[in-house]
Design a protein around this motif. Structure first.
Motif, PDB file in Angstrom:
ATOM      1  N   GLY A  54       0.795  -1.227   0.000  1.00  0.00           N
ATOM      2  CA  GLY A  54       0.000   0.000   0.000  1.00  0.00           C
ATOM      3  C   GLY A  54       0.820   1.267   0.000  1.00  0.00           C
ATOM      4  O   GLY A  54       0.307   2.338   0.342  1.00  0.00           O
ATOM      5  N   ALA A  55       2.080   1.182  -0.416  1.00  0.00           N
ATOM      6  CA  ALA A  55       2.971   2.338  -0.322  1.00  0.00           C
ATOM      7  C   ALA A  55       2.484   3.523  -1.149  1.00  0.00           C
ATOM      8  O   ALA A  55       2.728   4.683  -0.792  1.00  0.00           O
ATOM      9  CB  ALA A  55       4.382   1.942  -0.769  1.00  0.00           C
ATOM     10  N   LEU A  56       1.777   3.241  -2.262  1.00  0.00           N
ATOM     11  CA  LEU A  56       1.322   4.350  -3.107  1.00  0.00           C
ATOM     12  C   LEU A  56       0.324   5.256  -2.393  1.00  0.00           C
ATOM     13  O   LEU A  56       0.134   6.407  -2.779  1.00  0.00           O
ATOM     14  CB  LEU A  56       0.696   3.813  -4.391  1.00  0.00           C
ATOM     15  CG  LEU A  56       1.666   3.438  -5.518  1.00  0.00           C
ATOM     16  CD1 LEU A  56       0.881   2.879  -6.697  1.00  0.00           C
ATOM     17  CD2 LEU A  56       2.491   4.647  -5.958  1.00  0.00           C
ATOM     18  N   LEU A  57      -0.312   4.745  -1.346  1.00  0.00           N
ATOM     19  CA  LEU A  57      -1.298   5.557  -0.641  1.00  0.00           C
ATOM     20  C   LEU A  57      -0.664   6.729   0.090  1.00  0.00           C
ATOM     21  O   LEU A  57      -1.366   7.652   0.508  1.00  0.00           O
ATOM     22  CB  LEU A  57      -2.093   4.691   0.341  1.00  0.00           C
ATOM     23  CG  LEU A  57      -2.978   3.609  -0.283  1.00  0.00           C
ATOM     24  CD1 LEU A  57      -3.766   2.879   0.800  1.00  0.00           C
ATOM     25  CD2 LEU A  57      -3.926   4.192  -1.317  1.00  0.00           C
ATOM     26  N   ARG A  58       0.667   6.718   0.253  1.00  0.00           N
ATOM     27  CA  ARG A  58       1.326   7.860   0.908  1.00  0.00           C
ATOM     28  C   ARG A  58       1.484   9.042  -0.046  1.00  0.00           C
ATOM     29  O   ARG A  58       1.812  10.151   0.373  1.00  0.00           O
ATOM     30  CB  ARG A  58       2.700   7.449   1.439  1.00  0.00           C
ATOM     31  CG  ARG A  58       3.699   7.124   0.343  1.00  0.00           C
ATOM     32  CD  ARG A  58       5.063   6.679   0.879  1.00  0.00           C
ATOM     33  NE  ARG A  58       5.958   6.349  -0.223  1.00  0.00           N
ATOM     34  CZ  ARG A  58       6.621   7.242  -0.944  1.00  0.00           C
ATOM     35  NH1 ARG A  58       6.493   8.531  -0.656  1.00  0.00           N
ATOM     36  NH2 ARG A  58       7.402   6.878  -1.937  1.00  0.00           N
ATOM     37  N   THR A  59       1.243   8.810  -1.365  1.00  0.00           N
ATOM     38  CA  THR A  59       1.413   9.873  -2.351  1.00  0.00           C
ATOM     39  C   THR A  59       0.048  10.338  -2.861  1.00  0.00           C
ATOM     40  O   THR A  59      -0.928   9.574  -2.852  1.00  0.00           O
ATOM     41  CB  THR A  59       2.254   9.388  -3.545  1.00  0.00           C
ATOM     42  OG1 THR A  59       1.553   8.341  -4.226  1.00  0.00           O
ATOM     43  CG2 THR A  59       3.603   8.868  -3.082  1.00  0.00           C
ATOM     44  N   HIS A 240      -8.926  20.271  -5.238  1.00  0.00           N
ATOM     45  CA  HIS A 240      -7.714  19.987  -6.013  1.00  0.00           C
ATOM     46  C   HIS A 240      -7.535  18.482  -6.239  1.00  0.00           C
ATOM     47  O   HIS A 240      -7.365  18.020  -7.370  1.00  0.00           O
ATOM     48  CB  HIS A 240      -6.498  20.564  -5.284  1.00  0.00           C
ATOM     49  CG  HIS A 240      -5.252  20.564  -6.103  1.00  0.00           C
ATOM     50  ND1 HIS A 240      -5.231  20.971  -7.427  1.00  0.00           N
ATOM     51  CD2 HIS A 240      -3.981  20.212  -5.809  1.00  0.00           C
ATOM     52  CE1 HIS A 240      -4.009  20.866  -7.906  1.00  0.00           C
ATOM     53  NE2 HIS A 240      -3.227  20.410  -6.946  1.00  0.00           N
ATOM     54  N   TYR A 241      -7.579  17.705  -5.156  1.00  0.00           N
ATOM     55  CA  TYR A 241      -7.496  16.240  -5.264  1.00  0.00           C
ATOM     56  C   TYR A 241      -8.876  15.678  -4.925  1.00  0.00           C
ATOM     57  O   TYR A 241      -9.095  15.133  -3.845  1.00  0.00           O
ATOM     58  CB  TYR A 241      -6.446  15.690  -4.294  1.00  0.00           C
ATOM     59  CG  TYR A 241      -5.048  16.166  -4.575  1.00  0.00           C
ATOM     60  CD1 TYR A 241      -4.332  15.665  -5.656  1.00  0.00           C
ATOM     61  CD2 TYR A 241      -4.422  17.099  -3.750  1.00  0.00           C
ATOM     62  CE1 TYR A 241      -3.031  16.080  -5.917  1.00  0.00           C
ATOM     63  CE2 TYR A 241      -3.123  17.525  -3.995  1.00  0.00           C
ATOM     64  CZ  TYR A 241      -2.438  17.019  -5.084  1.00  0.00           C
ATOM     65  OH  TYR A 241      -1.154  17.436  -5.342  1.00  0.00           O
ATOM     66  N   ASN A 242      -9.792  15.792  -5.867  1.00  0.00           N
ATOM     67  CA  ASN A 242     -11.181  15.438  -5.544  1.00  0.00           C
ATOM     68  C   ASN A 242     -11.485  13.953  -5.686  1.00  0.00           C
ATOM     69  O   ASN A 242     -12.513  13.486  -5.218  1.00  0.00           O
ATOM     70  CB  ASN A 242     -12.154  16.259  -6.396  1.00  0.00           C
ATOM     71  CG  ASN A 242     -12.004  16.020  -7.887  1.00  0.00           C
ATOM     72  OD1 ASN A 242     -10.929  15.671  -8.364  1.00  0.00           O
ATOM     73  ND2 ASN A 242     -13.067  16.223  -8.633  1.00  0.00           N
ATOM     74  N   LEU A 243     -10.583  13.191  -6.321  1.00  0.00           N
ATOM     75  CA  LEU A 243     -10.760  11.743  -6.429  1.00  0.00           C
ATOM     76  C   LEU A 243      -9.507  11.035  -5.938  1.00  0.00           C
ATOM     77  O   LEU A 243      -8.405  11.311  -6.420  1.00  0.00           O
ATOM     78  CB  LEU A 243     -11.039  11.341  -7.884  1.00  0.00           C
ATOM     79  CG  LEU A 243     -12.364  11.789  -8.484  1.00  0.00           C
ATOM     80  CD1 LEU A 243     -12.482  11.311  -9.923  1.00  0.00           C
ATOM     81  CD2 LEU A 243     -13.530  11.273  -7.669  1.00  0.00           C
ATOM     82  N   ASP A 244      -9.678  10.116  -5.002  1.00  0.00           N
ATOM     83  CA  ASP A 244      -8.503   9.438  -4.458  1.00  0.00           C
ATOM     84  C   ASP A 244      -7.993   8.363  -5.418  1.00  0.00           C
ATOM     85  O   ASP A 244      -8.616   8.053  -6.435  1.00  0.00           O
ATOM     86  CB  ASP A 244      -8.805   8.861  -3.069  1.00  0.00           C
ATOM     87  CG  ASP A 244      -9.858   7.758  -3.089  1.00  0.00           C
ATOM     88  OD1 ASP A 244      -9.717   6.804  -3.890  1.00  0.00           O
ATOM     89  OD2 ASP A 244     -10.806   7.837  -2.290  1.00  0.00           O
ATOM     90  N   ARG A 245      -6.856   7.791  -5.093  1.00  0.00           N
ATOM     91  CA  ARG A 245      -6.203   6.811  -5.970  1.00  0.00           C
ATOM     92  C   ARG A 245      -7.085   5.597  -6.259  1.00  0.00           C
ATOM     93  O   ARG A 245      -7.177   5.120  -7.393  1.00  0.00           O
ATOM     94  CB  ARG A 245      -4.890   6.329  -5.339  1.00  0.00           C
ATOM     95  CG  ARG A 245      -3.735   7.291  -5.484  1.00  0.00           C
ATOM     96  CD  ARG A 245      -2.454   6.645  -4.957  1.00  0.00           C
ATOM     97  NE  ARG A 245      -1.309   7.447  -5.335  1.00  0.00           N
ATOM     98  CZ  ARG A 245      -0.695   7.394  -6.513  1.00  0.00           C
ATOM     99  NH1 ARG A 245      -1.153   6.549  -7.426  1.00  0.00           N
ATOM    100  NH2 ARG A 245       0.335   8.151  -6.785  1.00  0.00           N
ATOM    101  N   LEU A 246      -7.711   5.072  -5.235  1.00  0.00           N
ATOM    102  CA  LEU A 246      -8.494   3.851  -5.407  1.00  0.00           C
ATOM    103  C   LEU A 246      -9.753   4.121  -6.236  1.00  0.00           C
ATOM    104  O   LEU A 246     -10.151   3.285  -7.058  1.00  0.00           O
ATOM    105  CB  LEU A 246      -8.844   3.255  -4.049  1.00  0.00           C
ATOM    106  CG  LEU A 246      -7.653   2.917  -3.141  1.00  0.00           C
ATOM    107  CD1 LEU A 246      -8.131   2.200  -1.888  1.00  0.00           C
ATOM    108  CD2 LEU A 246      -6.621   2.085  -3.885  1.00  0.00           C
ATOM    109  N   ALA A 247     -10.362   5.284  -6.026  1.00  0.00           N
ATOM    110  CA  ALA A 247     -11.525   5.639  -6.829  1.00  0.00           C
ATOM    111  C   ALA A 247     -11.141   5.792  -8.300  1.00  0.00           C
ATOM    112  O   ALA A 247     -11.867   5.350  -9.197  1.00  0.00           O
ATOM    113  CB  ALA A 247     -12.155   6.936  -6.313  1.00  0.00           C
TER     114      ALA A 247
END
Length: 350
Positions: A54-59, A240-247
């Motif tokens: 899950g390392a990408l979740l830190r970015t 600015h970041y209205n959609l998270d990575r998983l979405a």
């Protein structure tokens, strides 16, 4: 308390001290959710995005959701500059009011339709004007030239289920001095859509959601298609970041699996038509629906009585206290098994 909070509370059905029942084992046909899971590709995409640790979740995710815009554009035949992604279509509806209607300026919509338009307008201090429906399901009293800043047209209409003909929607576009927002939350269950009007009329915006037809209500995904100038205006005011990575990963995977999508929506449409025909034999009045739900009224036109009977049998449907709607219920289309159980319950209730 801010004045709009009472409206939000009322719309949510909030009552102080009320504890809702545990409905996990109930048949839930009250919120127009898809009864089927999303494409298996969605789970794969989310797991791939997480990786082993899950390392990408830190970015941070992509701020522009560019890959999503390209995917939507490819699917519907638009340049990505004509697309904006959103945290559910509600975000687009809110930002359209923020972008085009200032304090004291007017927005309009059909009543009955999506009640959230009024809440969003009130938050922004905009004035609201509503229009009723004629017996032939056209807008009553719509002026030759509507001067409001925005007009929201829900088609297929919720809660009634009917869709406005494309030619009629185009006529409305020519009569709107401001922006015509065609809210197509349920268009994937319908026989047609209004996307081509965006190409022909610079004041038309079409909004969509992945909550219903793509089974992603829990991911909060939506988008709008409009002229690049409109998209640029919306881009300036969105989070600015209205959609998270998983979405974002879920959205791309779901849109690319059109085979699964087509099979799922076909099942719902087939079940909708079967259920509509069956309850008509019980004497119910059913408006022909283009959504993933039906609006049905019992022979005695006492929707609350039937709602209570279904509730007692652990089946949730939507009953509205509005006098225009209280005679019936909006019933979401579930699986064939869920609708067979609902039909049996309706026969018992009488």
């Amino acid at each position: 308390m801010l004045p709009f909070r009472s409206n939000i509370a009322a719309m949510a059905g909030y009552v102080p001290g009320y504890q809702p029942p545990d409905v996990a084992s109930w048949i839930k046909l009250n919120t127009n959710e898809n009864p089927y899971p999303p494409s298996p590709e969605v789970v794969k995409a989310i797991l791939a995005e997480l990786g082993g640790d899950g390392a990408l979740l830190r970015t941070y995710p992509s701020a522009s959701s560019q890959v999503l815009r390209e995917t939507v554009g490819e699917l519907f035949g638009f340049d990505p500059a004509w697309i904006i992604m959103a945290n559910g279509s509600d975000e687009v509806l809110n930002n359209l009011i923020r972008a085009f209607a200032g304090e004291g300026e007017e927005i309009g919509y059909v009543h009955p339709s999506y009640s959230y338009y009024a809440t969003l307008a009130e938050i922004q201090g905009a004035r609201v004007r509503t229009f009723g429906l004629t017996d032939d399901l056209r807008i009553a009293g719509f002026p030759g030239r509507y001067e409001g800043k925005l007009f929201f047209l829900t088609t297929p209409n919720s809660p009634l289920g009917f869709a406005f003909p494309l030619a009629y929607i185009e006529e409305l576009a020519t009569r709107c001095a401001g922006v015509l927002v065609v809210d197509e939350a349920y268009a994937d269950f319908a026989d047609g859509d209004a996307l081509d009007l965006v190409r022909r009329h610079e004041n038309v915006v079409v909004t969509r959601t992945l909550s219903k037809s793509y089974s992603l209500a829990g991911m909060r995904l939506g988008f709008a298609v409009a002229r690049p100038a409109v998209i640029a205006a919306l881009d300036k005011i969105r989070d600015h970041y209205n959609l998270d990575r998983l979405a974002q990963a879920a959205c791309v995977a779901s849109l690319r699996d059109q085979t699964y999508f087509a099979g799922c929506t076909r099942l719902i449409r087939e079940t909708r038509e079967w259920f509509s025909a069956e309850i008509r034999t019980l004497g119910y009045e059913v408006i022909p629906s283009q959504g993933n739900f039906v609006f049905a009224a019992p022979p005695d036109r006492d929707g609350k009585r039937v709602y209570d009977g279904l509730y007692a049998r652990k089946i949730l449907v939507r009953h509205f206290s509005d006098p225009l709607l209280a005679h019936g219920m909006r019933i979401s289309i579930g699986t064939r098994e869920e609708m067979e159980a609902t039909l049996a319950a309706l026969k018992e209730i009488g």
